[in-house]
Enzyme design. Sequence first.
Site, PDB file in Angstrom:
ATOM      1  N   GLY A  48      45.182  36.079  38.323  1.00  0.00           N
ATOM      2  CA  GLY A  48      46.143  36.236  39.221  1.00  0.00           C
ATOM      3  C   GLY A  48      47.040  36.998  38.204  1.00  0.00           C
ATOM      4  O   GLY A  48      46.296  36.362  36.987  1.00  0.00           O
ATOM      5  N   ASN A  49      48.179  36.600  38.194  1.00  0.00           N
ATOM      6  CA  ASN A  49      49.825  37.687  37.442  1.00  0.00           C
ATOM      7  C   ASN A  49      50.493  37.207  38.558  1.00  0.00           C
ATOM      8  O   ASN A  49      50.582  36.452  38.862  1.00  0.00           O
ATOM      9  CB  ASN A  49      49.018  38.786  36.465  1.00  0.00           C
ATOM     10  CG  ASN A  49      49.355  40.021  37.495  1.00  0.00           C
ATOM     11  OD1 ASN A  49      50.794  40.299  38.475  1.00  0.00           O
ATOM     12  ND2 ASN A  49      48.542  40.657  38.169  1.00  0.00           N
TER      13      ASN A  49
END
Length: 228
Positions: free
Chosen positions: A33-34
């Site tokens: 993810g980020n």
Amino acid sequence: RVLAGRALDLSGRHVVVSAGGTREAIDPVRFIGNRSSGLQGYALARTAAARGARVTLVAANVALPDPAGVTVVGVESALQLREAVLEAAAGADAVVMAAAVADFRPAARSESKIKKTAAEPEAIHLVKNPDILAELGERRREGGKPCPAVIVGFAAETDDVLANGRAKLARKGCDLLVVNQVGENLAFGTPDNAAVVLAADGEPVEIPRGPKEELADVVWDLVAARLP
Ligand code: CTP
Ligand code: CA
């Protein structure tokens, strides 16, 4: 800038905003993810609705309440975000891609939870995700299908921010590219933002540090000026 002058200037328009950050599954419990919080995308959706637009907000993994009067489509991965954005974009006047889309995803998602063993772990093999913004630009260039009149991208750049931004604007075939300044208490997870908006058809517009709503309103000013 007179706020009253903007009132309902987007009425009768349909705009699509993507927000948040995609998650690319590794196995049933893990993902890549980020750090995107979705705050800027949500501010864009709220301000567009306040100015009278019909808004479709494609939200990837955002922990924020749905803005009033906005249609929210929840997605998780880049492939799901692509589906949702392309479907909504077909009849829209403008698309703003504020979401942080993962550039890569694991080539295969393990059906079972990956277990720890005595051996060192396997490497995670990655493949490229489709570039949704570039695809929107391409579709419009090719013509034929109904396409949004205005396409806007977001980018966070370091090093030569303007040169990188210019190159990205051209590569993506979008009309506007909002280039965030990455720095102390800016961009990720904060209420404030500062940016330069690069335009395919004109001079850059500098947006000084301020609330994400203010940046959103300037983006909609620039979009509204380009709507037929
Ligand atoms: N974007 C997209 N699809 C992707 C990656 C990015 O639509 N697979 C969009 C983002 O939503 C953003 C814009 O493209 O509006 C710029 O994203 P950015 O990550 O800065 O661009 P990239 O082309 O991925 O370049 P970089 O190598 O700098 O990450
Ligand atoms: Ca990227």
